[in-house]
Each structure stands twice: as C-alpha cells, then as structure tokens.
Design a protein around this motif. Structure first.
Motif, PDB file in Angstrom:
ATOM      1  N   VAL A  10       0.940  -1.186  -0.011  1.00 14.53           N
ATOM      2  CA  VAL A  10       0.086   0.058  -0.100  1.00 14.53           C
ATOM      3  C   VAL A  10       0.945   1.055   0.012  1.00 14.53           C
ATOM      4  O   VAL A  10       1.781   1.327   0.808  1.00 14.53           O
ATOM      5  N   CYS A  11       0.806   2.171  -1.091  1.00 13.78           N
ATOM      6  CA  CYS A  11       1.602   3.307  -1.027  1.00 13.78           C
ATOM      7  C   CYS A  11       0.781   4.561  -0.366  1.00 13.78           C
ATOM      8  O   CYS A  11      -0.512   4.856  -0.722  1.00 13.78           O
ATOM      9  N   LEU A  12       1.436   4.968   0.649  1.00 14.12           N
ATOM     10  CA  LEU A  12       0.654   6.115   1.432  1.00 14.12           C
ATOM     11  C   LEU A  12       1.026   7.544   0.632  1.00 14.12           C
ATOM     12  O   LEU A  12       2.229   7.595   0.081  1.00 14.12           O
ATOM     13  N   ALA A  13       0.275   8.543   0.734  1.00 14.83           N
ATOM     14  CA  ALA A  13       0.536   9.615   0.015  1.00 14.83           C
ATOM     15  C   ALA A  13       1.338  10.670   0.640  1.00 14.83           C
ATOM     16  O   ALA A  13       2.068  11.502   0.223  1.00 14.83           O
ATOM     17  N   LEU A  31      -3.865   6.526  -5.638  1.00 19.88           N
ATOM     18  CA  LEU A  31      -2.308   5.810  -5.878  1.00 19.88           C
ATOM     19  C   LEU A  31      -2.514   4.269  -5.928  1.00 19.88           C
ATOM     20  O   LEU A  31      -1.925   3.576  -6.599  1.00 19.88           O
ATOM     21  N   ASN A  32      -3.562   3.648  -5.343  1.00 17.32           N
ATOM     22  CA  ASN A  32      -3.481   2.104  -5.072  1.00 17.32           C
ATOM     23  C   ASN A  32      -4.788   1.391  -4.687  1.00 17.32           C
ATOM     24  O   ASN A  32      -5.119   0.392  -4.641  1.00 17.32           O
ATOM     25  N   ASN A  33      -5.836   2.573  -4.260  1.00 14.61           N
ATOM     26  CA  ASN A  33      -7.137   1.811  -3.880  1.00 14.61           C
ATOM     27  C   ASN A  33      -6.933   0.630  -2.836  1.00 14.61           C
ATOM     28  O   ASN A  33      -7.742  -0.443  -3.454  1.00 14.61           O
ATOM     29  N   GLY A  34      -6.409   0.670  -1.885  1.00 10.83           N
ATOM     30  CA  GLY A  34      -6.288  -0.566  -0.854  1.00 10.83           C
ATOM     31  C   GLY A  34      -5.199  -1.439  -1.124  1.00 10.83           C
ATOM     32  O   GLY A  34      -4.568  -2.334  -0.267  1.00 10.83           O
ATOM     33  N   GLY A  35      -4.376  -1.308  -2.053  1.00 13.96           N
ATOM     34  CA  GLY A  35      -2.977  -2.095  -2.449  1.00 13.96           C
ATOM     35  C   GLY A  35      -2.829  -2.637  -3.657  1.00 13.96           C
ATOM     36  O   GLY A  35      -3.758  -2.945  -4.385  1.00 13.96           O
ATOM     37  N   LYS A  36      -1.472  -2.831  -3.907  1.00 13.27           N
ATOM     38  CA  LYS A  36      -1.361  -3.676  -5.218  1.00 13.27           C
ATOM     39  C   LYS A  36      -0.531  -4.819  -4.900  1.00 13.27           C
ATOM     40  O   LYS A  36       0.309  -4.941  -4.046  1.00 13.27           O
ATOM     41  N   ALA A 104       2.524  -4.511   3.430  1.00 16.48           N
ATOM     42  CA  ALA A 104       3.613  -3.671   3.331  1.00 16.48           C
ATOM     43  C   ALA A 104       3.136  -2.081   2.894  1.00 16.48           C
ATOM     44  O   ALA A 104       2.672  -1.963   1.878  1.00 16.48           O
ATOM     45  N   ASN A 105       3.348  -1.312   3.976  1.00 19.27           N
ATOM     46  CA  ASN A 105       2.968   0.047   3.902  1.00 19.27           C
ATOM     47  C   ASN A 105       3.959   0.929   3.486  1.00 19.27           C
ATOM     48  O   ASN A 105       4.957   0.911   4.169  1.00 19.27           O
ATOM     49  N   LEU A 106       4.108   1.432   2.395  1.00 18.58           N
ATOM     50  CA  LEU A 106       5.221   2.246   1.689  1.00 18.58           C
ATOM     51  C   LEU A 106       4.951   3.777   1.975  1.00 18.58           C
ATOM     52  O   LEU A 106       3.957   4.280   1.392  1.00 18.58           O
ATOM     53  N   GLN A 110      10.835  11.644   1.090  1.00 17.42           N
ATOM     54  CA  GLN A 110      10.982  13.105   0.663  1.00 17.42           C
ATOM     55  C   GLN A 110       9.713  13.558   0.182  1.00 17.42           C
ATOM     56  O   GLN A 110       9.815  13.260  -0.981  1.00 17.42           O
ATOM     57  N   GLY A 111       9.034  14.073   0.794  1.00 15.55           N
ATOM     58  CA  GLY A 111       7.807  14.926   0.283  1.00 15.55           C
ATOM     59  C   GLY A 111       6.532  14.017  -0.161  1.00 15.55           C
ATOM     60  O   GLY A 111       6.677  12.840  -0.016  1.00 15.55           O
ATOM     61  N   ASN A 112       5.347  14.577   0.076  1.00 15.68           N
ATOM     62  CA  ASN A 112       4.226  13.869  -0.220  1.00 15.68           C
ATOM     63  C   ASN A 112       3.950  13.650  -1.782  1.00 15.68           C
ATOM     64  O   ASN A 112       4.464  14.394  -2.752  1.00 15.68           O
ATOM     65  N   ILE A 113       3.038  12.725  -1.892  1.00 16.96           N
ATOM     66  CA  ILE A 113       2.844  12.346  -3.493  1.00 16.96           C
ATOM     67  C   ILE A 113       1.515  13.001  -3.737  1.00 16.96           C
ATOM     68  O   ILE A 113       0.536  12.668  -3.153  1.00 16.96           O
TER      69      ILE A 113
END
Length: 155
Positions: A10-13, A31-36, A104-106, A110-113
C-alpha cells in the motif's frame, strides 16, 4: 516450491503518515485503492525488491520510501511502525520474517505524493455520478408510490 512471493503493498501519499488510511482516504487516493499485489522472485535481494516496488509505484523512485507495518498483532490497530532496513536492503526473506502475511505500507521519505488534477476530477465526477444515481432511484420510487404506478404493474 513456489518460485515467486506475492506481497500486497500500500502506497501512502503523505510523508508523515503514521496510521493506516481510513476507507474514505483509500477511496479518494488514486495511488492504489487499498493496495497492489506485487510478485517478487522468491530469493529477491534488496535491489530486486526495490526495482519491483518502484515499477509498481514510480512516484516513490525519486522520493525514496520507508516500509511500515501495522503495530497490532490482531490487525485492528491503525498505527504504523517503521521496519528497520538491514544493510543489504529489504530482501523477500527479510520482509516475510518481519511482516508475515501482513501488508507492506510504503511511506514516501521525501515529500508527499500529490494526486494529479485529472485524478481529483475523476474522483469528483465518480462521486457525483453515484449521487445522481441514488437521486434518480429515490425520485422514481417516490413518483411510483405517490401516483400508484407500482400497484398497476402485473408480472
């Protein structure tokens, strides 16, 4: 024996995220709607794991990222804890030993997405379409009940 390992990421913003996203935040995040689900080679080293992650989440390539996991054994906690990175990087074996079956929460380092403008517009349009559908259904039910149309329909 399996030749690959599948892991949900899961990609956090936000670079300051310390909790799992709420369902509402997952819906609004394009970004991922719950994970990829990412497939890694069973014996992938840190470099190979990194390549697979940035292929799926290119926004993390120049920002760097930390891997976090939920802190609760029961999985009910929304709090996240950073996983320490070994000197050789995050290998598949290391992630499996630390995360078990968890996601895995990513988190960007450096900086927000930022969400792209077109993704914001698409999310807004989708929400409005859903509202319009509910309004039309409610209206048709109301009209049918007030005019007696539903009593005159035969199977």
């Amino acid at each position: 024996m399996r030749i690959c390992q599948t892991r949900t990421c899961v990609c956090l913003a936000s670079s300051s995220s310390s909790q799992l996203p709420t369902p509402a935040e997952r819906v609004t995040s394009a970004l991922n709607n719950g994970g990829k689900k990412i497939e890694f080679s069973r014996n992938a080293n840190g470099t190979q794991v990194h390549q697979c992650i940035v292929e799926q989440f290119p926004q993390l390539d120049h920002r760097g990222y930390l891997i976090l996991q939920a802190t609760s054994e029961s999985g009910r906690s929304r709090d996240l804890m950073q996983i320490p990175m070994p000197s050789a990087g995050f290998s598949v074996d290391y992630l499996k030993s630390v995360l078990g079956q968890g996601k895995a929460n990513l988190r960007p380092f450096q900086g927000n997405i930022p969400l792209k403008d077109n993704e914001k517009v698409r999310n807004f349009q989708h929400a409005n379409i859903i509202r319009l559908k509910y309004f039309l259904i409610s209206y048709l039910v109301f009209v049918g009940l007030t005019t007696g149309i539903s009593r005159n329909i035969s199977p």
